[in-house]
Design an enzyme around this catalytic site. Structure first.
Site, PDB file in Angstrom:
ATOM      1  N   ARG A  62      11.264 -16.038  -0.471  1.00 57.39           N
ATOM      2  CA  ARG A  62      11.331 -14.583  -0.621  1.00 57.39           C
ATOM      3  C   ARG A  62      12.195 -14.206  -1.821  1.00 57.39           C
ATOM      4  O   ARG A  62      12.938 -15.016  -2.357  1.00 57.39           O
ATOM      5  CB  ARG A  62      11.893 -13.940   0.644  1.00 57.39           C
ATOM      6  CG  ARG A  62      10.967 -13.972   1.832  1.00 57.39           C
ATOM      7  CD  ARG A  62      11.625 -13.458   3.095  1.00 57.39           C
ATOM      8  NE  ARG A  62      12.616 -14.405   3.632  1.00 57.39           N
ATOM      9  CZ  ARG A  62      13.343 -14.194   4.721  1.00 57.39           C
ATOM     10  NH1 ARG A  62      13.214 -13.042   5.378  1.00 57.39           N
ATOM     11  NH2 ARG A  62      14.192 -15.095   5.147  1.00 57.39           N
ATOM     12  N   LYS A  85      18.723 -14.143   1.854  1.00 62.53           N
ATOM     13  CA  LYS A  85      19.491 -14.883   2.860  1.00 62.53           C
ATOM     14  C   LYS A  85      20.976 -14.857   2.529  1.00 62.53           C
ATOM     15  O   LYS A  85      21.401 -14.378   1.489  1.00 62.53           O
ATOM     16  CB  LYS A  85      18.987 -16.328   2.955  1.00 62.53           C
ATOM     17  CG  LYS A  85      17.607 -16.451   3.580  1.00 62.53           C
ATOM     18  CD  LYS A  85      17.516 -15.795   4.947  1.00 62.53           C
ATOM     19  CE  LYS A  85      18.314 -16.492   6.004  1.00 62.53           C
ATOM     20  NZ  LYS A  85      18.268 -15.809   7.321  1.00 62.53           N
ATOM     21  N   TYR A 115      21.244 -10.241   3.803  1.00 61.76           N
ATOM     22  CA  TYR A 115      21.493 -10.671   5.173  1.00 61.76           C
ATOM     23  C   TYR A 115      22.701 -11.600   5.157  1.00 61.76           C
ATOM     24  O   TYR A 115      22.767 -12.526   4.346  1.00 61.76           O
ATOM     25  CB  TYR A 115      20.280 -11.427   5.742  1.00 61.76           C
ATOM     26  CG  TYR A 115      19.093 -10.563   6.079  1.00 61.76           C
ATOM     27  CD1 TYR A 115      19.186  -9.577   7.053  1.00 61.76           C
ATOM     28  CD2 TYR A 115      17.874 -10.749   5.430  1.00 61.76           C
ATOM     29  CE1 TYR A 115      18.084  -8.781   7.366  1.00 61.76           C
ATOM     30  CE2 TYR A 115      16.770  -9.959   5.739  1.00 61.76           C
ATOM     31  CZ  TYR A 115      16.884  -8.977   6.706  1.00 61.76           C
ATOM     32  OH  TYR A 115      15.799  -8.191   7.010  1.00 61.76           O
ATOM     33  N   HIS A 157      24.698 -12.402   8.547  1.00 57.75           N
ATOM     34  CA  HIS A 157      24.774 -13.095   9.844  1.00 57.75           C
ATOM     35  C   HIS A 157      26.116 -13.803  10.012  1.00 57.75           C
ATOM     36  O   HIS A 157      26.190 -14.999  10.314  1.00 57.75           O
ATOM     37  CB  HIS A 157      23.613 -14.089   9.993  1.00 57.75           C
ATOM     38  CG  HIS A 157      22.254 -13.453   9.941  1.00 57.75           C
ATOM     39  ND1 HIS A 157      21.805 -12.607  10.927  1.00 57.75           N
ATOM     40  CD2 HIS A 157      21.265 -13.524   9.012  1.00 57.75           C
ATOM     41  CE1 HIS A 157      20.582 -12.186  10.608  1.00 57.75           C
ATOM     42  NE2 HIS A 157      20.240 -12.718   9.459  1.00 57.75           N
ATOM     43  N   GLU A 190      21.497  -6.675   8.159  1.00 63.35           N
ATOM     44  CA  GLU A 190      21.208  -6.692   9.599  1.00 63.35           C
ATOM     45  C   GLU A 190      22.083  -5.761  10.430  1.00 63.35           C
ATOM     46  O   GLU A 190      21.789  -5.542  11.612  1.00 63.35           O
ATOM     47  CB  GLU A 190      21.299  -8.125  10.149  1.00 63.35           C
ATOM     48  CG  GLU A 190      22.701  -8.691  10.306  1.00 63.35           C
ATOM     49  CD  GLU A 190      23.226  -9.348   9.053  1.00 63.35           C
ATOM     50  OE1 GLU A 190      24.290  -9.985   9.124  1.00 63.35           O
ATOM     51  OE2 GLU A 190      22.572  -9.221   7.983  1.00 63.35           O
ATOM     52  N   ASP A 192      19.652 -17.094  13.932  1.00 64.09           N
ATOM     53  CA  ASP A 192      20.527 -16.587  12.874  1.00 64.09           C
ATOM     54  C   ASP A 192      21.844 -16.057  13.431  1.00 64.09           C
ATOM     55  O   ASP A 192      22.849 -16.014  12.724  1.00 64.09           O
ATOM     56  CB  ASP A 192      19.834 -15.468  12.086  1.00 64.09           C
ATOM     57  CG  ASP A 192      19.005 -16.015  10.926  1.00 64.09           C
ATOM     58  OD1 ASP A 192      19.370 -17.069  10.390  1.00 64.09           O
ATOM     59  OD2 ASP A 192      17.999 -15.388  10.565  1.00 64.09           O
TER      60      ASP A 192
END
Length: 358
Positions: free
Chosen positions: A15, A75, A94, A96, A118, A270
């Site tokens: 991505r 990510k 993101y 996490h 997120e 995740d």
């Protein structure tokens, strides 16, 4: 503002955080966009498309971090990038952090402004930047689960949709949110016998109204989960506590009572995973076996369908990125309470309560 778009370096991640269309919009608003060479190649966006949209191509990640006022990824930040982050720099991706203390410590040490996709949350509880990837992962969870139910892949040989005269496969979905609902849509469409478990009665009422007849709803409890697991062919872990670690709903002892050759897909990996035995896997080595049960715990599931995922993600993230670029992060958060909830780390301090409590 100068925005740097990095190439993803996590295993099998194709991505990209911004499409050429996004670059075009930001440039038209007077911002400068730096894009790492080859950043979009994995999902079909060539360097030439970024150049035509007004981006400057940069080959070295270190230069992108050095020049960028806001760095965008898909990510979480990888260890090789920790020392490249500088004080006051905006990191928008993101993160996490609940399941990644090493990254949390690195972001604190850098004294950057870390904003996590997120945890951006609207007043009605929606997670608009997590939702598109949850939709993708929920739908993929059934595809992947069905694949590993096949005997050549170690499964028990059950076809989820069955055939006339043969019982359909049983799918158990833990959580009736975005992931669970999208998983149920695909499983029901395949003809499986589907049960969704959730603790929210109002959510179960809604799902009971909108889902087809082969989907049942059930109040979640340790007893009801164990009862369903015994007969399950495929179990989808789809629980989420925004920003926090996922609750461990399935113990190793429970897994030991499941049918051999059944499959579990932990979409919550995740955030640490909702099965006691879960640990992150990759697209190259997606599964492992526990008590004769196959567990799939790929931490970037949507990366396998990078084209669809990139378009879905950037549709959601671009308006927020533009707001930050136009107003600066402080004014953007003052004007947008949903975006303010995305702030995880600032000036070396953890500001998100769910992470503070760990």
């Amino acid at each position: 503002m100068i925005i740097s778009v990095l190439k993803e370096i996590k295993a099998a991640e194709k991505r990209v955080a911004m499409t050429p269309a996004g670059v075009d919009l930001l440039v038209s608003k007077g911002h400068k966009v730096l894009v790492e060479t080859g950043a979009g190649a994995g999902c079909g966006f060539a360097d030439d498309a970024y150049l035509k949209a007004g981006a400057e191509l940069v080959a070295a990640p270190a230069e992108l971090y050095e020049r960028g006022e806001m760095v965008m990824h898909v990510k979480e930040i990888q260890p090789c990038e920790y020392d490249l982050i500088r004080e006051g720099q905006i990191i928008f991706t993101y993160l996490h952090l609940a399941a990644d203390p090493e990254q949390t410590e690195a972001l604190q040490k850098s004294r950057c402004v870390a904003i996590a996709y997120e945890t951006v949350q609207t007043a009605d509880g929606r997670l608009p930047l997590l939702q598109p990837m949850s939709e993708v992962a929920g739908r993929m969870s059934i595809q992947e689960g069905a694949r590993f139910l096949q005997m050549p892949n170690g499964g028990n040989g059950v076809l989820l949709g069955g055939v006339p005269g043969v019982a359909h496969g049983k799918v158990v979905i833990l959580g009736g949110g975005v992931v669970g609902t999208n998983a149920a849509k695909i499983a029901c469409g395949m003809g499986a016998d589907v049960t969704i478990l959730d603790m929210n009665i109002d959510r179960l009422r809604y799902l009971d109204d909108v889902m087809p007849a082969n989907c049942k709803t059930l109040v979640s409890s340790p007893y009801s989960i164990m009862d369903e697991l015994r007969e399950a062919d495929l179990v989808i872990g789809a629980v989420l506590v925004a920003g926090a670690k996922a609750p461990k709903l399935v113990t190793r002892q429970m897994i030991g009572q499941m049918k051999k050759g059944s499959v579990m897909v932990d979409v919550a990996i995740d955030q640490g995973g909702c099965f006691e035995t879960s640990h992150p896997t990759t697209h190259q080595e997606p599964v492992f076996t526990v008590e004769g049960v196959t567990q799939y715990c790929v931490a970037n599931m949507p990366g396998a369908v990078a084209r669809t995922s990139t378009l879905a993600l950037t549709n959601a993230t671009l308006p927020y990125a533009l707001t930050i670029a136009d107003k600066g992060w402080k004014n953007a958060m003052a004007d947008n309470k949903a975006l303010a909830k995305g702030l995880n780390v600032l000036d070396g301090e953890i500001v998100l309560e769910a992470i503070k409590e760990l």
